[in-house]
Design a protein around this motif. Structure first.
Motif, mmCIF file in Angstrom:
data_model
loop_
_atom_site.group_PDB
_atom_site.id
_atom_site.type_symbol
_atom_site.label_atom_id
_atom_site.label_comp_id
_atom_site.label_asym_id
_atom_site.label_seq_id
_atom_site.Cartn_x
_atom_site.Cartn_y
_atom_site.Cartn_z
ATOM 1 N N ILE A 104 12.468 17.138 10.878
ATOM 2 C CA ILE A 104 12.820 16.014 11.755
ATOM 3 C C ILE A 104 14.327 15.841 11.839
ATOM 4 N N VAL A 125 5.504 18.315 13.448
ATOM 5 C CA VAL A 125 6.777 17.995 14.092
ATOM 6 C C VAL A 125 6.801 18.481 15.538
ATOM 7 N N THR A 161 5.554 16.130 18.250
ATOM 8 C CA THR A 161 6.298 14.892 18.495
ATOM 9 C C THR A 161 6.422 14.594 19.978
#
Length: 746
Positions: A266, A439, A442
């Motif tokens: 992230i 991730v 996202t």
């Protein structure tokens, strides 16, 4: 402030015939006949052959013109960056399809090369994708569940993973082959527009719900637990509940590895995003994390000490091609068609986004053929379904991609990885791959913000979004997509069946006609009702159109016509009675005269009366004709029939003499529409009201329609309308109605 501007329009009132004369309507463009088009299509020449080949194989058009000095540097850097993502994502997404990670590497190589040859898009990255992998995984797990491969061993029963994986590979390849066949066939018949029937809210909600389904399958790797495997409706709920129930068994080492991986991914991805203009290339954090995770696991002895779950054996090199088993086709035909539509939709959405940004054209049907060939040919080399990845495509675009050569560069690196490097990642923890999957989801999780946006813009689209999301979450990907498409079609039907209807009024000082219920300053023209529908009128909405017209204009046609006919019937009975009475009186008088005077006597003289000529016989039939004609002529002079006070209360529009139907939203006319309009004209004419059509589209004024439509001439129009001051409105309708075409149905 905006400057006040004025303009004046002055022209004659045009009916359809006069408009055709003024504009010189005719077939001014010459189109080749069918035979000429067939001959042209069969005619062969070198230039035509070249154009045809290039249209089907675009690489033959752009590769010979490739500008090496200007484009290769950007394509090389972009290809290296995309390859660094293909490796971890291929290994991470393959388990979503219930396949060993090596098949994700195969899927990141063969289809990419095929796609480069046939695509017209320069910036999208084809290969493994989480949503498509998840959809393929639901099929492989449904047709080859673990319980079908349980064998008895020395330590009890266990699952024969080799036999199970071999069966799932067969199913996945057959699914990719059938999906590709569907896509190729749709592309050949120029059916690329089918994606337009899937609205943007539906696609975004479906991919968001699919991302939630993908995330659900990765929870067990993040926490190191082993929940039961569920499939079918409510499997998402069962899996989440089961994972929560097993949280007390969380393996600490895998949870720590997951949290560290999530944090690093992230943070670095945010750095790449915020400093993308300053960074020469994005930091390949996924590749770095995969390498570091493998090294730490190997040299730290995490497998022996903590029993951490790893990828497992990754064979080096390629397998010999094979023919997928077509016997699975009947069981997967529905899933294959769903995958064909979803994967193509994602592809074309990304392709058009980049094409619009960089100013080149993408061929919808060619893209459908390109992804279909990627699936079809790839299935012979142990590849499962492919689609473009949003995260890889963004990296490919931002790192300097110029042409499709980027795909060739990434494929070269994937070739090296599969042949020589792939086996080095056998000790990569699955927790790191799951973190990479999380991730990369996202961007799709951010689509949850659509709920707020749609709440502000369109409640109907919001309803489609919510129903699609909920159905996909609860009913699984295949049934959820079918339910979402069905609901979306229902909303379209209801929208067309439930349009808004308006009475338009003139805004003082302008020539604008607006809804009087929405705009307070819009005032109706005395004696005129201007009626408009927000949607086209056809067989589904024609009855509602008539009902809304009666309600908005205040005319209860059935009641008024019944009352009028009752009055006419009563008047007719009264006339017949009077006529009969008069006829009987004349006959009686004639009989008495014949009895009193002998035949041949023509006159007599009484004491109280003059001389009477009995030779004259009154024509009773003439009396009857004169009586009826006199009644009809008097009734025809009246604009409205006489009605009593009770009926007059229901007749709210008693001062109305003309009704104008705004037909600008009617794009076509069917039989039901024509019949409805004929009924409107017939009923209102019986009530002595004039009805006009304005803004008729020339496209539906065909010869067949003209046979049912009587076009009023200008003189009749002026004579019938000018005395009521509506000519001013009709002369201005070119501003509001595009072209003023006044028609009257026969």
């Amino acid at each position: 402030t905006q400057r006040e501007q004025e303009y004046i329009v002055q022209r004659e009132v045009l009916d359809q015939v006069r408009l055709d004369e003024v504009a010189e309507k005719g077939n001014w463009t010459t189109k080749p006949s069918l035979s000429e088009r067939v001959k042209e299509s069969l005619r062969c020449s070198v230039s035509k052959l070249k154009r045809t080949v290039v249209s089907w194989v675009p690489v033959l058009g752009w590769l010979p013109q490739y500008q090496f000095k200007e484009n290769f540097a950007g394509d090389f850097i972009s290809g290296c960056s995309v390859a660094s993502m293909h490796l971890p994502q291929g290994m991470a997404y393959a388990p979503l399809a219930a396949l060993p990670p090596v098949f994700g590497l195969y899927t990141s190589f063969f289809p990419v090369l095929i796609f480069v040859i046939f695509t017209t898009s320069k910036h999208i990255s084809i290969g493994t994708f989480s949503v498509v992998s998840m959809m393929a995984g639901t099929v492989t797990q449904r047709l080859a569940p673990d319980q079908n491969f349980i064998v008895n061993g020395t330590n009890g029963s266990k699952v024969d993973t080799e036999a199970r994986d071999a069966a799932r590979v067969q199913i996945a390849c057959a699914l990719a082959l059938l999906t590709g066949i569907f896509q190729i066939l749709l592309g050949l018949v120029r059916f690329g527009f089918v994606v337009n029937y899937l609205s943007q809210p539906l696609i975004r909600a479906y991919t968001t719900a699919s991302a939630c389904q993908v995330a659900c399958t990765q929870l067990k790797f993040l926490f190191g637990v082993s929940p039961a495997l569920y499939s079918g409706p409510l499997s998402f709920v069962y899996t989440v509940v089961d994972v929560c129930r097993l949280l007390y068994k969380t393996r600490l080492v895998e949870l720590i590895a997951s949290l560290i991986s999530l944090f690093v991914l992230i943070v670095i991805k945010q750095v790449n995003f915020r400093f993308k203009e300053k960074l020469f290339v994005p930091i390949p954090i996924e590749l770095i994390l995969v390498i570091l995770g493998t090294i730490i696991t190997h040299y730290g002895g995490l497998i022996g000490k903590f029993g951490i779950s790893v990828v497992g054996k990754i064979p080096s090199g390629f397998r010999a091609p094979f023919v997928p088993n077509a016997s699975y086709f009947p069981s997967i035909v529905g899933d294959a068609f769903s995958l064909a539509i979803v994967s193509y939709t994602i592809n074309i959405a990304l392709s058009k986004t980049f094409a619009f940004k960089y100013g080149y054209r993408v061929d919808n049907n060619q893209e459908l053929v390109a992804v279909g060939l990627s699936n079809t040919i790839g299935s012979f080399f142990y590849c499962y379904n492919v689609s473009s990845s949003m995260s890889r495509s963004l990296v490919q675009e931002t790192t300097g991609c110029k042409t499709q050569v980027t795909g060739i560069i990434s494929s070269v690196f994937m070739l090296i990885i599969i042949v020589k490097v792939g086996s080095l990642f056998e000790e990569l923890p699955k927790a790191i791959l799951s973190s990479i999957v999380f991730v990369n989801l996202t961007l799709m999780f951010m689509q949850l913000a659509d709920v707020y946006t749609l709440w502000k813009t369109s409640k109907t689209d919001l309803l489609v979004w919510l129903v699609t999301f909920i159905c996909t979450i609860l009913l699984n990907l295949d049934i959820g997509l079918a339910a979402a498409v069905g609901f979306s079609l229902l909303t379209f039907i209801f929208r067309s069946q439930l349009p808004r209807y308006y009475i338009l009024g003139l805004v003082p000082g302008t020539d604008l006609y607006l809804d009087i219920e929405t705009y307070r300053e819009a005032k109706e023209i005395p004696g005129i009702k201007i009626f408009r529908s927000s949607a086209t009128m056809y067989h589904i909405s024609s009855e509602m159109y008539l009902d809304a017209l009666e309600k908005k204009t205040g005319f209860d046609l059935e009641t008024l016509l019944m009352a009028k006919r009752k009055r006419e019937a009563a008047q007719k009975r009264k006339e017949e009675k009077e006529l009969k009475k008069a006829t009987q009186g004349n006959q009686e008088q004639s009989r008495m005269s014949e009895e009193e005077f002998p035949e041949g006597q023509t006159s007599t003289k009484g004491p109280d009366m003059g001389e009477v000529n009995w030779g004259y016989q009154r024509d009773t039939s003439m009396f009857k004709l004169d009586s009826v004609t006199s009644f009809q002529s008097v009734d025809s002079i009246k604009k409205f029939p006489q009605i009593d006070e009770e009926e007059k209360g229901r007749f709210s529009g008693s001062d109305t003499h003309s009704i104008i139907l705004d037909m600008t939203t009617t794009s076509f006319v069917d039989v039901a529409t024509v019949n409805t309009l004929k009924k409107i004209f017939r009923d209102f004419e019986e009530l002595h009201l004039d009805v006009y059509l304005a803004g008729c589209q020339g496209e539906w004024l065909t010869r067949q329609t003209r046979e049912k439509v009587n076009v009023l001439n200008t003189e009749a129009l002026e004579a019938s309308v000018a005395p009521h001051d509506s000519l001013a409105y009709l002369s201005k309708t070119k501003i509001y109605f595009y072209n003023c075409r006044i028609l009257s149905l026969s």
